[in-house]
Design a protein around this motif. Structure first.
Motif, short mmCIF file in Angstrom:
data_model
loop_
_atom_site.label_atom_id
_atom_site.label_comp_id
_atom_site.label_asym_id
_atom_site.label_seq_id
_atom_site.Cartn_x
_atom_site.Cartn_y
_atom_site.Cartn_z
N MET A 1 -58.25 12.23 -61.94
CA MET A 1 -58.10 11.37 -60.76
C MET A 1 -56.75 11.65 -60.11
SD MET A 1 -58.35 7.21 -60.50
CE MET A 1 -57.10 7.00 -61.76
N ASN A 2 -56.76 11.82 -58.82
CA ASN A 2 -55.57 12.14 -58.06
C ASN A 2 -54.85 10.86 -57.63
OD1 ASN A 2 -53.83 12.89 -55.82
ND2 ASN A 2 -54.88 14.87 -55.81
N ILE A 3 -53.58 10.69 -58.01
CA ILE A 3 -52.82 9.49 -57.66
C ILE A 3 -52.67 9.36 -56.14
CG2 ILE A 3 -50.57 8.35 -57.85
CD1 ILE A 3 -52.16 8.24 -60.40
N LEU A 4 -52.52 10.49 -55.47
CA LEU A 4 -52.39 10.45 -54.01
C LEU A 4 -53.66 9.90 -53.37
CD1 LEU A 4 -50.48 11.09 -51.70
CD2 LEU A 4 -51.47 13.40 -51.61
N HIS A 5 -54.83 10.31 -53.90
CA HIS A 5 -56.10 9.78 -53.38
C HIS A 5 -56.19 8.28 -53.62
CE1 HIS A 5 -58.22 13.98 -53.56
NE2 HIS A 5 -57.22 13.92 -52.69
N MET A 6 -55.64 7.83 -54.75
CA MET A 6 -55.62 6.39 -55.05
C MET A 6 -54.80 5.65 -53.99
SD MET A 6 -54.14 4.46 -58.44
CE MET A 6 -55.10 5.47 -59.56
N LYS A 7 -53.66 6.21 -53.60
CA LYS A 7 -52.84 5.59 -52.56
C LYS A 7 -53.61 5.53 -51.24
CE LYS A 7 -48.29 6.94 -54.37
NZ LYS A 7 -47.04 7.69 -54.11
N TYR A 8 -54.34 6.60 -50.95
CA TYR A 8 -55.13 6.61 -49.71
C TYR A 8 -56.16 5.49 -49.72
CZ TYR A 8 -53.29 11.35 -48.83
OH TYR A 8 -52.49 12.43 -48.59
N ALA A 9 -56.83 5.29 -50.87
CA ALA A 9 -57.87 4.27 -50.96
C ALA A 9 -57.28 2.88 -50.76
CB ALA A 9 -58.58 4.36 -52.31
N VAL A 10 -56.12 2.63 -51.33
CA VAL A 10 -55.47 1.33 -51.16
C VAL A 10 -55.10 1.11 -49.70
CG1 VAL A 10 -53.40 -0.02 -51.72
CG2 VAL A 10 -54.63 1.19 -53.53
N GLU A 11 -54.61 2.15 -49.03
CA GLU A 11 -54.24 2.02 -47.62
C GLU A 11 -55.47 1.75 -46.76
OE1 GLU A 11 -51.85 1.42 -44.59
OE2 GLU A 11 -51.10 1.92 -46.61
N VAL A 12 -56.59 2.42 -47.06
CA VAL A 12 -57.82 2.18 -46.30
C VAL A 12 -58.31 0.75 -46.53
CG1 VAL A 12 -60.25 2.81 -46.07
CG2 VAL A 12 -58.51 4.59 -46.26
N ALA A 13 -58.22 0.27 -47.79
CA ALA A 13 -58.65 -1.10 -48.09
C ALA A 13 -57.79 -2.10 -47.34
CB ALA A 13 -58.57 -1.33 -49.60
N ASN A 14 -56.48 -1.85 -47.26
CA ASN A 14 -55.59 -2.76 -46.55
C ASN A 14 -55.85 -2.74 -45.05
OD1 ASN A 14 -54.28 -3.49 -48.92
ND2 ASN A 14 -52.64 -1.96 -48.70
N ALA A 15 -56.15 -1.56 -44.50
CA ALA A 15 -56.36 -1.44 -43.06
C ALA A 15 -57.77 -1.85 -42.65
CB ALA A 15 -56.09 0.00 -42.62
N GLY A 16 -58.74 -1.70 -43.56
CA GLY A 16 -60.12 -2.02 -43.24
C GLY A 16 -60.77 -1.01 -42.31
N SER A 17 -60.07 0.08 -42.06
CA SER A 17 -60.59 1.08 -41.11
C SER A 17 -60.01 2.44 -41.49
CB SER A 17 -60.18 0.71 -39.69
OG SER A 17 -60.32 1.81 -38.82
N LEU A 18 -60.84 3.44 -41.45
CA LEU A 18 -60.40 4.80 -41.75
C LEU A 18 -59.41 5.29 -40.70
CD1 LEU A 18 -61.06 7.06 -43.89
CD2 LEU A 18 -62.54 8.04 -42.16
#
Length: 298
Positions: A1-18
């Motif tokens: 699992m890529n930690i950077l991808h995890m950060k991306y997922a959290v940012e998308v969840a916070n923004a609610g939009s890609l």
């Protein structure tokens, strides 16, 4: 699992939009979308439901983001704890015999270190304690001194303890005394000339398997009737390894050979067999060899 991808997922969840998340992350939406899909493939779950209205977390996605935020917070804590810490201090430690040429090398070695954080441990002691310091007190290096007649005792001991060793210096003891000592004017000094004078001697010679009384008898000859363990008296003398001339001049001393003293001494560098010499170790050893080349008058 890529930690950077995890950060991306959290940012998308916070923004609610890609798209909004890509703006915050300064990543093109297609690249961000591909990273999220790779993360979902690695985990074997669907993190987001995609729709025209945005990115909505699934039930498993909510669980994942909960854990992901905790992990990312811990990573931030680690970075804060160690990023601004001062650099770790380098360490140098050695046990040595009492020898002016080694002390002189240590002084010059310490001046080469500059401003870098470092801790230096320099202990003068006998061979037994030098060996013990490496095996039990985690000293890195030692230099032990012994008469060449005891070479087998020491080599066997070092082999048994798993210590590497190499010869540093081999020499006769010489006499030092005040330049005001009457002996200083004699062109040749013999054992008999020393009898009226007081010898200054170290009290802790050590040889494996031999009682200390026997060792002292051999190291400290019986014809000397008076012996003290302090220094600076024009009626005294001392047996030592050769001393650099600048130290003799500084303290008003002279150095003389005695042809009757034929015993050879060895100074031997020791360290654990599996220990890799550090740059500080190598610097010190270089200064010791330089001191021998420049100052020994054998």
């Amino acid at each position: 699992m890529n930690i950077l991808h995890m950060k991306y997922a959290v940012e998308v969840a916070n923004a609610g939009s890609l798209n909004r998340a890509s703006e915050e992350l300064l990543i093109a939406p297609p690249n961000l979308s591909r990273s999220i899909k790779e993360l979902e493939a690695d985990l074997g779950i669907i993190i987001f439901d995609r729709s025209s209205k945005g990115m909505v977390l699934t039930r498993r996605g909510e669980e994942f983001i909960h854990y992901a935020k905790q992990i990312l917070e811990q990573i931030d804590d680690v970075e804060r704890a160690f990023k601004d810490m001062p650099p770790e201090k380098k360490q140098f430690s050695i046990s040595v015999p009492r020898a002016s040429y080694i002390a002189d090398a240590f002084v010059r070695f310490s001046k080469t270190i500059g401003e870098e954080p470092v801790e230096l441990y320099y202990k003068e002691t006998n061979p037994y304690r030098a060996i013990k310091n490496i095996l039990e007190v985690n000293y890195r290096l030692g230099i032990i001194r012994y008469a060449s007649g005891y070479n087998k005792y020491f080599i066997d001991t070092l082999d048994e303890k798993g210590l590497a060793y190499e010869l540093v210096a081999q020499f006769h003891y010489v006499l030092i005394m005040s330049r005001n000592n009457p002996l200083a004017s004699k062109p040749v000094i013999h054992f008999a000339d020393l009898e009226p004078y007081i010898e200054i001697a170290h009290a802790d010679p050590f040889v494996p398997t031999l009682p200390s009384a026997i060792v002292r008898k051999e190291e400290l000859p019986d014809n000397i009737k008076r012996r003290i363990f302090v220094f600076d008296n024009p009626e005294t003398f001392m047996w030592v390894s050769p001393i650099p001339q600048n130290i003799l001049d500084r303290h008003g001393l002279v150095q003389r050979e005695c042809p009757d003293n034929t015993r050879i001494y060895k100074d031997v560098l020791i360290y654990r067999r599996n220990y890799k010499l550090s740059e500080l170790d190598k610097k010190f050893i270089e200064e010791v060899h330089k001191s021998i080349r420049n100052h020994f008058q054998l």
